[in-house]
Design a protein around this motif. Structure first.
Motif, PDB file in Angstrom:
ATOM      1  N   ARG A   1       0.808  -1.222   0.000  1.00 35.85           N
ATOM      2  CA  ARG A   1       0.000   0.000   0.000  1.00 35.85           C
ATOM      3  C   ARG A   1       0.839   1.268   0.000  1.00 35.85           C
ATOM      4  O   ARG A   1       0.403   2.305  -0.481  1.00 35.85           O
ATOM      5  N   ASP A   2       2.045   1.195   0.550  1.00 37.15           N
ATOM      6  CA  ASP A   2       2.865   2.400   0.633  1.00 37.15           C
ATOM      7  C   ASP A   2       4.333   2.012   0.696  1.00 37.15           C
ATOM      8  O   ASP A   2       4.686   0.986   1.294  1.00 37.15           O
ATOM      9  N   VAL A   3       5.164   2.822   0.063  1.00 25.15           N
ATOM     10  CA  VAL A   3       6.607   2.592   0.047  1.00 25.15           C
ATOM     11  C   VAL A   3       7.296   3.923   0.289  1.00 25.15           C
ATOM     12  O   VAL A   3       6.946   4.941  -0.318  1.00 25.15           O
ATOM     13  N   SER A   4       8.264   3.914   1.152  1.00 24.97           N
ATOM     14  CA  SER A   4       9.108   5.091   1.376  1.00 24.97           C
ATOM     15  C   SER A   4      10.498   4.596   1.728  1.00 24.97           C
ATOM     16  O   SER A   4      10.750   3.383   1.762  1.00 24.97           O
ATOM     17  N   THR A   5      11.412   5.489   1.987  1.00 20.82           N
ATOM     18  CA  THR A   5      12.788   5.098   2.276  1.00 20.82           C
ATOM     19  C   THR A   5      12.836   4.096   3.421  1.00 20.82           C
ATOM     20  O   THR A   5      12.409   4.385   4.536  1.00 20.82           O
ATOM     21  N   GLY A   6      13.324   2.901   3.090  1.00 17.44           N
ATOM     22  CA  GLY A   6      13.524   1.879   4.114  1.00 17.44           C
ATOM     23  C   GLY A   6      12.267   1.286   4.698  1.00 17.44           C
ATOM     24  O   GLY A   6      12.336   0.603   5.737  1.00 17.44           O
ATOM     25  N   GLU A   7      11.113   1.459   4.018  1.00 15.36           N
ATOM     26  CA  GLU A   7       9.872   1.032   4.657  1.00 15.36           C
ATOM     27  C   GLU A   7       8.812   0.665   3.621  1.00 15.36           C
ATOM     28  O   GLU A   7       8.601   1.381   2.648  1.00 15.36           O
ATOM     29  N   VAL A   8       8.144  -0.462   3.870  1.00 19.49           N
ATOM     30  CA  VAL A   8       7.048  -0.921   3.018  1.00 19.49           C
ATOM     31  C   VAL A   8       5.867  -1.288   3.921  1.00 19.49           C
ATOM     32  O   VAL A   8       6.033  -2.043   4.880  1.00 19.49           O
ATOM     33  N   ARG A   9       4.690  -0.762   3.604  1.00 15.85           N
ATOM     34  CA  ARG A   9       3.475  -1.115   4.352  1.00 15.85           C
ATOM     35  C   ARG A   9       2.557  -1.928   3.453  1.00 15.85           C
ATOM     36  O   ARG A   9       2.284  -1.534   2.316  1.00 15.85           O
ATOM     37  N   ASP A  10       2.088  -3.084   3.968  1.00 15.93           N
ATOM     38  CA  ASP A  10       1.227  -3.942   3.160  1.00 15.93           C
ATOM     39  C   ASP A  10      -0.240  -3.822   3.593  1.00 15.93           C
ATOM     40  O   ASP A  10      -0.572  -3.105   4.540  1.00 15.93           O
ATOM     41  N   ASP A  11      -1.119  -4.539   2.881  1.00 14.00           N
ATOM     42  CA  ASP A  11      -2.551  -4.429   3.146  1.00 14.00           C
ATOM     43  C   ASP A  11      -2.998  -5.224   4.363  1.00 14.00           C
ATOM     44  O   ASP A  11      -4.189  -5.265   4.677  1.00 14.00           O
ATOM     45  N   HIS A  12      -2.065  -5.853   5.070  1.00 11.73           N
ATOM     46  CA  HIS A  12      -2.348  -6.456   6.372  1.00 11.73           C
ATOM     47  C   HIS A  12      -2.063  -5.470   7.503  1.00 11.73           C
ATOM     48  O   HIS A  12      -2.214  -5.808   8.672  1.00 11.73           O
ATOM     49  N   GLY A  13      -1.591  -4.289   7.123  1.00 17.58           N
ATOM     50  CA  GLY A  13      -1.249  -3.285   8.118  1.00 17.58           C
ATOM     51  C   GLY A  13       0.141  -3.431   8.680  1.00 17.58           C
ATOM     52  O   GLY A  13       0.536  -2.678   9.572  1.00 17.58           O
ATOM     53  N   GLU A  14       0.918  -4.394   8.166  1.00 18.87           N
ATOM     54  CA  GLU A  14       2.287  -4.600   8.652  1.00 18.87           C
ATOM     55  C   GLU A  14       3.257  -3.662   7.933  1.00 18.87           C
ATOM     56  O   GLU A  14       3.106  -3.389   6.735  1.00 18.87           O
ATOM     57  N   VAL A  15       4.225  -3.208   8.667  1.00 22.64           N
ATOM     58  CA  VAL A  15       5.287  -2.378   8.105  1.00 22.64           C
ATOM     59  C   VAL A  15       6.581  -3.181   8.117  1.00 22.64           C
ATOM     60  O   VAL A  15       6.974  -3.730   9.154  1.00 22.64           O
TER      61      VAL A  15
END
Length: 373
Positions: free
Chosen positions: A170-184
């Motif tokens: 759902r979202d990507v930024s420097t050093g971080e990915v958030r998925d549709d399970h709410g996990e980062v």
């Protein structure tokens, strides 16, 4: 390093393989339970013969070396150094093959031009009529439907690899990915290898002018043949679609030898490779104008079956599977793949076109070198 890879197709999986091989930890996300795109809807061919001279050919040859090494380390990928025969049925096609054999990089490709007797000695299943055959010793095959699970099992055994299927990012930024399970998921670098998924988040991150187009194809697979096809087989129409055969001889062929109407309409060539279960994967067509149809049409399959039966000199077994697939192709001249930095430590890798299965190990190796893995 801890590397987050998004996309479970062959490009993403090869990036995971490269990262783990270099000692890094990998978290690998895929929105499906298994890859369902072009990485499994293909021939499984490691196809060197038609690559254009220069970067494309050197990438394919390096990938061929890497595939052989991977096949020795992970037998489940089903690597086979089968080579290929492109069968010529006209003087114009023979002229294209003769030119290919005369080029300065013919030896690197492993090209020789065979008469029908020599070709049949190499592949006795070729009982149909043809005038000559272009033999390429560097072409090979893997089992596309099982290669990715085999590679993931191998990576999991390293203790430094985690595969998370059913996770849409759902979202990507420097050093971080958030998925549709709410996990980062946090890491040092993020690689997006999203294949033909170019909308949604990819469009938001990369912009609407991404220099990548989508291409749709149709293919089929038969029941076991009952005989061994010792090489991959192509017909002379394949000369039309691979840049490695660009020459005045090909121009003359295009001018004097028209394809049948159905083949021209669907931009068709015949490629045939035998799977480990004995069935034949046969294709293919090319469609470039979106929106693509949701269904497949039968006439191209009729044409492919007819040409295959003419060259093999025997009827094919019944068709067990038919499918369409879509791959992403970079449109920038001279590019093997499109790489784009989306944020610090976030890289998009997409658009290998029909080279994805062939070139993926070398594409991943280049990424690793550029990122300093």
């Amino acid at each position: 390093m801890r590397i987050i890879i998004v996309g479970g197709g062959v490009i993403g999986t090869m990036h995971a393989y490269e990262a783990v091989a270099r000692g890094h930890e990998v978290v690998h996300l895929e929105r499906e339970r298994e890859a369902r795109g072009a990485s499994v809807r293909n021939f499984g061919l490691v196809w060197v013969s038609g690559r254009s001279s220069g970067l494309e050919l050197s990438t394919a040859l390096r990938a061929r070396e890497l595939w052989e090494a991977i096949g020795a380390e992970v037998p489940g990928v089903g690597f086979r150094p089968t080579g290929s025969l492109t069968l010529c049925r006209s003087d114009a096609e023979v002229a294209v093959a003769e030119h290919a054999v005369s080029t300065s990089d013919s030896g690197e490709r492993g090209f020789t031009l065979l008469d029908p007797g020599a070709a049949r000695a190499l592949n006795p299943l070729l009982r149909g009529d043809f005038m000559a055959a272009l033999h390429c010793t560097t072409d090979a095959a893997v089992e596309s439907r099982v290669a990715l699970p085999a590679l993931r099992a191998h990576l999991t055994a390293s203790g430094r690899y985690t595969y998370l299927p059913g996770r849409e990012v759902r979202d990507v930024s420097t050093g971080e990915v958030r998925d549709d399970h709410g996990e980062v998921h946090r890491g040092d670098q993020v690689v997006l290898a999203t294949g033909a998924w170019l909308s949604g988040l990819v469009r938001e991150l990369a912009g609407p002018a991404l220099p990548v187009r989508r291409v749709r194809l149709q293919m089929m697979q038969t029941a076991p043949l009952g005989e061994r096809l010792t090489t991959a087989v192509a017909d002379g129409d394949s000369f039309r679609y691979y840049p490695g055969f660009d020459s005045p001889a090909r121009d003359r062929m295009a001018a004097v030898q028209r394809q049948p109407e159905i083949a021209a309409a669907h931009k068709m060539q015949l490629l045939v490779v035998q799977r480990l279960d004995g069935g034949l994967t046969i294709g293919d067509t090319h469609e470039y104008d979106e929106p693509f149809a949701f269904d497949v049409v039968e006439e191209p399959y009729d044409h492919l079956r007819a040409v295959a039966e003419e060259l093999l000199g025997r009827p094919l077994p019944r068709v067990r599977r038919r499918w369409a697939g879509v791959y992403a192709q970079a449109t920038e001249p001279g590019r093997i793949v499109h790489r784009q930095s989306l944020d610090e430590g976030v890289l998009l890798v997409t658009g290998p076109g029909g080279r994805g299965m062939t070139c993926s190990p070398a594409i991943a190796e280049t990424t690793a070198a550029e990122l300093g893995w």
